[in-house]
Design an enzyme around this catalytic site. Sequence first.
Site, PDB file in Angstrom:
ATOM      1  N   ARG A  91       0.831  -1.215   0.000  1.00  0.00           N
ATOM      2  CA  ARG A  91       0.000   0.000   0.000  1.00  0.00           C
ATOM      3  C   ARG A  91       0.862   1.260   0.000  1.00  0.00           C
ATOM      4  O   ARG A  91       0.514   2.259  -0.624  1.00  0.00           O
ATOM      5  CB  ARG A  91      -0.950   0.014   1.197  1.00  0.00           C
ATOM      6  CG  ARG A  91      -2.015  -1.050   1.150  1.00  0.00           C
ATOM      7  CD  ARG A  91      -2.970  -0.850  -0.047  1.00  0.00           C
ATOM      8  NE  ARG A  91      -3.913  -1.936  -0.147  1.00  0.00           N
ATOM      9  CZ  ARG A  91      -3.845  -2.934  -1.029  1.00  0.00           C
ATOM     10  NH1 ARG A  91      -2.861  -2.986  -1.891  1.00  0.00           N
ATOM     11  NH2 ARG A  91      -4.747  -3.874  -1.053  1.00  0.00           N
ATOM     12  N   GLU A  94       1.984   1.573  -3.468  1.00  0.00           N
ATOM     13  CA  GLU A  94       0.826   1.990  -4.262  1.00  0.00           C
ATOM     14  C   GLU A  94       0.560   3.490  -4.081  1.00  0.00           C
ATOM     15  O   GLU A  94       0.294   4.203  -5.057  1.00  0.00           O
ATOM     16  CB  GLU A  94      -0.400   1.176  -3.826  1.00  0.00           C
ATOM     17  CG  GLU A  94      -1.663   1.484  -4.584  1.00  0.00           C
ATOM     18  CD  GLU A  94      -2.823   0.645  -4.072  1.00  0.00           C
ATOM     19  OE1 GLU A  94      -3.467  -0.004  -4.908  1.00  0.00           O
ATOM     20  OE2 GLU A  94      -3.091   0.643  -2.842  1.00  0.00           O
ATOM     21  N   SER A 117      16.270  14.137  -1.681  1.00  0.00           N
ATOM     22  CA  SER A 117      17.312  13.183  -1.315  1.00  0.00           C
ATOM     23  C   SER A 117      16.758  12.106  -0.387  1.00  0.00           C
ATOM     24  O   SER A 117      15.935  12.383   0.484  1.00  0.00           O
ATOM     25  CB  SER A 117      18.450  13.916  -0.605  1.00  0.00           C
ATOM     26  OG  SER A 117      19.385  12.986  -0.088  1.00  0.00           O
TER      27      SER A 117
END
Length: 168
Positions: A91, A94, A117
């Site tokens: 998740r 995602e 960074s």
Amino acid sequence: MEAAKKQSVTNQLLAVKSASGKTFSQLAAETGLTNVYVAQLLRRQAQLKPDTVPKLKEALPALTDELIGDMMSPPWRSYDPNLIQEPTIYRLNEAVMHFGESIKEIINEDFGDGIMSAIDFYCSVDKIKGVDGNNRVVVTLDGKYLSHSEQRTENMVSRLNLKGGTSE
């Protein structure tokens, strides 16, 4: 550190944490580190710095000198490619994939052509209550902005050194 040794050390470090009964957030509060960084230290994803050793040993007295030594060596910052199948990690990936283009565009609008960074970087996980009273997860990614450079030969030190004959 080879994978088998890393896993062995990680298992020992997590056993020390488990025996302490403390959470990553409690250890973070005791050491002055972020909770994610403490987890990285105990998973051998980050290097323990000498200044932090006394605080960590105070927070986790069962840490042996051998484990501290292992933690102070540069880590092998790898991960199991199957990790993506773990639901929470899936998740998170995602969410980055879904929101990534928009986040990138906002970074470019606000900062210019560059990146965030992951070296000069801080990360933490916090628990808050939403307006509906439900628990919410807050993941903070705090990275230094790095602008992309124009690759001008006049600024390319290796070229200058080759032309000038120096190799310092």
